[in-house]
Design an enzyme around this catalytic site. Structure first.
Site, PDB file in Angstrom:
ATOM      1  N   HIS A 203      42.436 -45.509  32.427  1.00  0.00           N
ATOM      2  CA  HIS A 203      42.812 -47.119  32.233  1.00  0.00           C
ATOM      3  C   HIS A 203      44.343 -47.343  32.635  1.00  0.00           C
ATOM      4  O   HIS A 203      44.786 -47.021  31.692  1.00  0.00           O
ATOM      5  CB  HIS A 203      41.628 -47.687  31.045  1.00  0.00           C
ATOM      6  CG  HIS A 203      39.895 -47.449  32.036  1.00  0.00           C
ATOM      7  ND1 HIS A 203      39.729 -47.611  30.673  1.00  0.00           N
ATOM      8  CD2 HIS A 203      39.682 -46.606  32.273  1.00  0.00           C
ATOM      9  CE1 HIS A 203      38.546 -47.543  30.921  1.00  0.00           C
ATOM     10  NE2 HIS A 203      38.042 -46.933  32.166  1.00  0.00           N
TER      11      HIS A 203
ATOM     12  N   GLU B 264      45.256 -50.658  30.800  1.00  0.00           N
ATOM     13  CA  GLU B 264      46.132 -50.331  29.686  1.00  0.00           C
ATOM     14  C   GLU B 264      46.391 -48.743  29.100  1.00  0.00           C
ATOM     15  O   GLU B 264      47.787 -48.669  28.305  1.00  0.00           O
ATOM     16  CB  GLU B 264      45.000 -50.613  28.348  1.00  0.00           C
ATOM     17  CG  GLU B 264      44.367 -51.762  29.685  1.00  0.00           C
ATOM     18  CD  GLU B 264      43.313 -51.980  29.863  1.00  0.00           C
ATOM     19  OE1 GLU B 264      42.635 -52.816  30.353  1.00  0.00           O
ATOM     20  OE2 GLU B 264      43.125 -50.876  30.510  1.00  0.00           O
TER      21      GLU B 264
ATOM     22  N   CYS C 122      40.205 -49.201  24.857  1.00  0.00           N
ATOM     23  CA  CYS C 122      41.160 -49.310  25.049  1.00  0.00           C
ATOM     24  C   CYS C 122      41.738 -50.173  24.449  1.00  0.00           C
ATOM     25  O   CYS C 122      42.966 -50.321  23.821  1.00  0.00           O
ATOM     26  CB  CYS C 122      41.533 -49.815  26.695  1.00  0.00           C
ATOM     27  SG  CYS C 122      41.110 -48.324  28.217  1.00  0.00           S
TER      28      CYS C 122
END
Length: 162
Positions: free
Chosen positions: A71, A73, A102
């Site tokens: 992801h 992040e 996240c």
């Protein structure tokens, strides 16, 4: 042309980062910004360097989630970790609100403010609270919550029903 606000500017940077995404399920981009408005990292969802990308070979699905990609992040946090850059008291600007995992990693890393262009997917109660106090008009209004089966409120409540 009007000068964008800082939040608009950082969201636009997150949108630019999202264009590097290699997973078409959600092209997500984010920017980590210090309290004095310096960008310390960007991230987008994509595979590890040298690994196959969803855009090239398709998705690798487990329990309804693509696990081929990291992801946005986490990529931004990993970039900071790799370079020894502190993230305490930073703000996350992102194209999509983060998933619960996240969000927890971001909170643990010291991120204190979250600005999302749009909310994405099912969002846990505590994550929803973090995004419910925007400082600018960048965050969309949340749709009304259904009444809680325990207390009947349509506001955020502490019942486990939500």
């Amino acid at each position: 042309m009007e000068r964008p606000t800082r939040e608009q500017y950082f969201i636009e940077l997150a949108e630019a980062a999202s264009k590097r995404s290699t997973c078409d399920r959600a092209r997500v981009g984010c920017v980590l910004v210090t309290g004095d408005h310096h960008v310390i990292a960007t991230g987008y969802n994509g595979s590890l360097p040298g690994e196959n990308h969803c855009d090239e070979v398709g998705h690798l699905m487990e329990d309804g989630h693509c696990v081929r990609t990291i992801h946005a992040e986490i990529n931004a946090l990993a970039s900071c970790a790799k370079k020894g850059i502190a993230t305490k008291d930073c703000t996350l600007y992102t194209t999509h609100s983060p998933c619960t995992r996240c969000y927890l990693a971001l909170k643990r890393a010291g991120i204190t403010k979250f600005v999302a262009k749009q909310m994405y997917g099912p969002i846990r109660y505590d994550v929803k609270l973090a995004f419910s106090q925007p400082t600018q008009e960048m965050l969309p209004k949340f749709p009304p919550l259904p009444p809680c089966r325990h207390c009947g409120t349509t506001d955020l409540c502490e019942c486990q029903d939500q």
